[in-house]
Design an enzyme around this catalytic site. Sequence first.
Site, PDB file in Angstrom:
ATOM      1  N   GLY A  46      82.936  25.851  52.548  1.00 31.73           N
ATOM      2  CA  GLY A  46      83.633  24.580  52.671  1.00 31.73           C
ATOM      3  C   GLY A  46      83.704  24.224  54.144  1.00 31.73           C
ATOM      4  O   GLY A  46      83.258  24.997  54.997  1.00 31.73           O
TER       5      GLY A  46
ATOM      6  N   GLY B 191      90.454  26.255  53.871  1.00 34.29           N
ATOM      7  CA  GLY B 191      91.151  27.429  53.331  1.00 34.29           C
ATOM      8  C   GLY B 191      90.241  28.611  53.050  1.00 34.29           C
ATOM      9  O   GLY B 191      90.596  29.490  52.267  1.00 34.29           O
TER      10      GLY B 191
ATOM     11  N   SER C  28      89.376  31.085  55.159  1.00 29.39           N
ATOM     12  CA  SER C  28      90.001  32.314  55.658  1.00 29.39           C
ATOM     13  C   SER C  28      91.205  32.690  54.806  1.00 29.39           C
ATOM     14  O   SER C  28      91.399  33.870  54.496  1.00 29.39           O
ATOM     15  CB  SER C  28      90.420  32.149  57.125  1.00 29.39           C
ATOM     16  OG  SER C  28      89.275  31.928  57.930  1.00 29.39           O
TER      17      SER C  28
ATOM     18  N   GLU D 243      83.662  33.910  58.796  1.00 33.89           N
ATOM     19  CA  GLU D 243      82.768  33.149  59.680  1.00 33.89           C
ATOM     20  C   GLU D 243      81.327  33.641  59.521  1.00 33.89           C
ATOM     21  O   GLU D 243      80.599  33.827  60.505  1.00 33.89           O
ATOM     22  CB  GLU D 243      83.210  33.272  61.152  1.00 33.89           C
ATOM     23  CG  GLU D 243      84.650  32.875  61.423  1.00 33.89           C
ATOM     24  CD  GLU D 243      84.902  31.368  61.438  1.00 33.89           C
ATOM     25  OE1 GLU D 243      83.978  30.595  61.115  1.00 33.89           O
ATOM     26  OE2 GLU D 243      86.038  30.987  61.763  1.00 33.89           O
TER      27      GLU D 243
ATOM     28  N   GLN E 142      78.700  32.267  58.771  1.00 34.83           N
ATOM     29  CA  GLN E 142      77.627  31.413  59.305  1.00 34.83           C
ATOM     30  C   GLN E 142      77.213  31.807  60.718  1.00 34.83           C
ATOM     31  O   GLN E 142      76.128  31.459  61.166  1.00 34.83           O
ATOM     32  CB  GLN E 142      78.046  29.927  59.279  1.00 34.83           C
ATOM     33  CG  GLN E 142      78.999  29.484  60.382  1.00 34.83           C
ATOM     34  CD  GLN E 142      80.464  29.856  60.123  1.00 34.83           C
ATOM     35  OE1 GLN E 142      80.795  30.338  59.054  1.00 34.83           O
ATOM     36  NE2 GLN E 142      81.328  29.617  61.096  1.00 34.83           N
TER      37      GLN E 142
ATOM     38  N   CYS F 257      91.139   9.244  55.300  1.00 36.77           N
ATOM     39  CA  CYS F 257      91.454   8.527  54.058  1.00 36.77           C
ATOM     40  C   CYS F 257      92.144   9.362  52.994  1.00 36.77           C
ATOM     41  O   CYS F 257      92.587   8.811  51.982  1.00 36.77           O
ATOM     42  CB  CYS F 257      90.186   7.921  53.466  1.00 36.77           C
ATOM     43  SG  CYS F 257      89.080   9.148  52.746  1.00 36.77           S
TER      44      CYS F 257
ATOM     45  N   CYS G 206      85.688  13.400  54.820  1.00 33.83           N
ATOM     46  CA  CYS G 206      84.875  13.205  53.615  1.00 33.83           C
ATOM     47  C   CYS G 206      83.484  12.707  54.026  1.00 33.83           C
ATOM     48  O   CYS G 206      83.236  12.419  55.198  1.00 33.83           O
ATOM     49  CB  CYS G 206      85.552  12.213  52.672  1.00 33.83           C
ATOM     50  SG  CYS G 206      85.600  10.541  53.353  1.00 33.83           S
TER      51      CYS G 206
END
Length: 201
Positions: free
Chosen positions: A15, A20, A22, A99, A101, A158, A193
């Site tokens: 995500g 959230g 972690s 982490e 990535q 938004c 978004c």
Amino acid sequence: LKSPYSGGHLEVVVGPMFSGKSEELIRRVNRSVIARQRAVVFKPAIDTRYHATRVASHSGQSAEAVAVAGTVDARAYLSGEGGLFGLPTDLPDVVAFDEAQFFDEGLVPLALELADQGVRVILAGLDLDFRGEPFGVMPELLSRAESVEKLTAICVVCGAPATRTQRLIGGQPAHFDDPVVMVGAQEAYEARCRVHHEVRR
Ligand code: ADP
């Protein structure tokens, strides 16, 4: 194998920032520790977000962790003395990577070897970089995982579910060509978004 039913597998949690990941990793690890399982959490050494030897969420929960420069170090940490094929026979029940990535390509074979040896492997990380492009080793981990959870944050513009990480440099959307990792820049990140995620070309 550790037992007749080894249960080894890969769980991936992805995500944008603030979704959230972690928190979820810490929740899964803490449950296993309460059940008296042995868990090791690795994080890349470059992330010194809160503590050098813990993983921490933006909302304040934390868990013990081992900071490593890369998967070679993680493998060495797990191997200890007399490991077979570089992995010991008394592996932890759970090995988690936060982490994910930021880890090198060696993370894929390491995670697969651990799962084959009966370890529950939890990998949390950004699926997309600030440009909205697939991030490092995450695509391969996502396709190889037994379980995938995609979390969302809340878009600060938004209020819609946020799937992207907005990078701001001096308050302005970052350029597509900016390096993915910028050390020491005046940068900030927001959850956004699809509609409100901006990348300057
Ligand atoms: P991640 O690891 O995905 O970056 P963390 O687990 O560190 O996420 O932090 C999640 C926490 O971030 C939330 O519980 C909330 O307290 C906080 N947070 C900050 N900004 C936002 C946002 N825009 N949407 C949702 N949560 C947010």
